[in-house]
Write an enzyme that holds these catalytic residues in place. Structure first.
Site, PDB file in Angstrom:
ATOM      1  NE  ARG A 230      -4.422  -1.266  -0.082  1.00  0.00           N
ATOM      2  CZ  ARG A 230      -4.402  -1.947  -0.828  1.00  0.00           C
ATOM      3  NH1 ARG A 230      -3.218  -2.383  -1.604  1.00  0.00           N
ATOM      4  NH2 ARG A 230      -5.669  -2.907  -0.801  1.00  0.00           N
ATOM      5  CD  GLU A 259      -2.541   3.998  -5.894  1.00  0.00           C
ATOM      6  OE1 GLU A 259      -3.661   3.375  -6.327  1.00  0.00           O
ATOM      7  OE2 GLU A 259      -1.716   3.409  -4.957  1.00  0.00           O
ATOM      8  CG  HIS A 278      -2.700   0.068  -7.312  1.00  0.00           C
ATOM      9  ND1 HIS A 278      -3.222   0.643  -6.300  1.00  0.00           N
ATOM     10  CD2 HIS A 278      -2.981  -1.459  -6.982  1.00  0.00           C
ATOM     11  CE1 HIS A 278      -3.625  -0.255  -5.158  1.00  0.00           C
ATOM     12  NE2 HIS A 278      -3.451  -1.395  -5.663  1.00  0.00           N
TER      13      HIS A 278
END
Length: 321
Positions: A230, A259, A278
């Protein structure tokens, strides 16, 4: 008997829930309508697992879903004090992302060891420049996070001849695969010998900001750092400084504090840093696999059987059995 209501947060693209036809009332909702619809739902599927709306909308009193499933490995985006305190069961997508992420990490490690980026750049310049690269076998990786993702990463690196130190919350001296799983307190002592440091830990109060200036300072100059856990596990400014000052050899980030990255983020231009959006666990067909997993668990829920992948809400992850 009234069909149960399954509330789905997110619909872009919608999950394929054909097996629920005639068995459940499926309602799609967006963030704006979530709070109004939560009290009417028996089950909540957090299909948009990037949304933090559940934390804000979760009712502190009154009716609420008895089961929440998130289509992600991490649950930090949905856990809030009210949800942690009540008796709602939370499950996650454990089992879908582990091997794809392990393959992604292995690809990054190989690419860094063999300087594929340098080869591509020299090809672009039409320059024939012989180099020597790193032999991967015999190097050492510290993998932080002993859950399914960290274990899959460690096992894949072992297959490449890398020596792996796996770090978890507590020590396990008789692990059948890794021999010893180190406790988190051992991390600082392992880092000075690491060639690769892979972060695959869950985001909890104990791990937030774990990789900071002090931790990067313990890594040798040859070390490369990879984060597939994370974003908030890393103090990004401290990583940038370590790279710019060449205190570590390189890094790759697949997750970030915020993000998506904005076009003016300084992370795009940091020397030695590879940025990916991601995507480490997202392989062809991954959404279908997530939908199938949820429907399998729905079958268990409808039959009154124990659910799979039940999260310990106070720990913030599915405990290792």
């Amino acid at each position: 008997m009234t069909a149960p209501t399954v509330l789905v947060l997110g619909s872009d693209p919608p999950p394929k829930l054909d097996r629920l036809t005639g068995r459940a009332r499926v309602i799609f909702t967006d963030e704006a309508s979530l709070a109004d619809r939560l009290p009417t739902a028996d089950v909540l599927l957090a299909w948009d697992f990037t949304s933090g709306a559940i934390r804000d909308a979760w009712p502190e009193v009154g009716p609420r879903p008895g089961w929440v499933h998130t289509a992600s490995a991490g649950v930090d985006q949905l856990l809030c004090p009210a949800l942690v305190a009540d008796d709602t069961v939370v499950t996650n997508a454990r089992g879908v992302f582990e091997q794809p992420i392990a393959e992604y990490v292995a690809g990054l490690v190989i690419a860094m060891a063999k300087d594929f980026h340098g080869s591509w750049e020299l090809q672009r310049q039409r320059r024939w420049q012989h180099r020597e690269t790193l032999r991967l076998a015999g190097t050492r990786a510290v993998v932080v996070g002993s859950g399914p993702i960290g274990r899959a990463v460690g096992a894949t690196l072992l297959a490449l001849g890398v020596k792996v130190d796996l770090v978890g919350r507590r020590e396990r001296p008789d692990d059948p695969q890794f021999g010893l799983v180190h406790a988190s307190e051992a991390l600082n002592g392992l880092l000075p010998q690491a060639d690769w440091v892979v972060c695959a830990a869950p985001l909890t109060d104990a791990t937030r900001g774990l990789f900071d200036k002090a931790v990067f300072g313990l890594m040798p100059p040859r070390a490369r750092f990879l984060n597939v856990g994370r974003g908030p596990l890393v103090v990004e400014a401290d990583l940038v400084a370590a790279l710019r000052e060449r205190r570590i050899a390189g890094a790759a980030l697949d997750v970030f504090q915020h993000e998506p990255l904005t076009v003016d983020s300084p992370l795009w231009d940091v020397p030695g840093l590879l940025v990916s959006p991601h995507m480490s666990g997202d392989t062809l067909g991954w959404r279908d696999a997530l939908a199938e997993q949820f429907q399998d668990n729905f079958d268990r829920w409808a039959a009154g059987e124990p659910l799979l992948n039940v999260v310990d809400k106070r720990l913030g992850y599915v405990p290792v059995q």
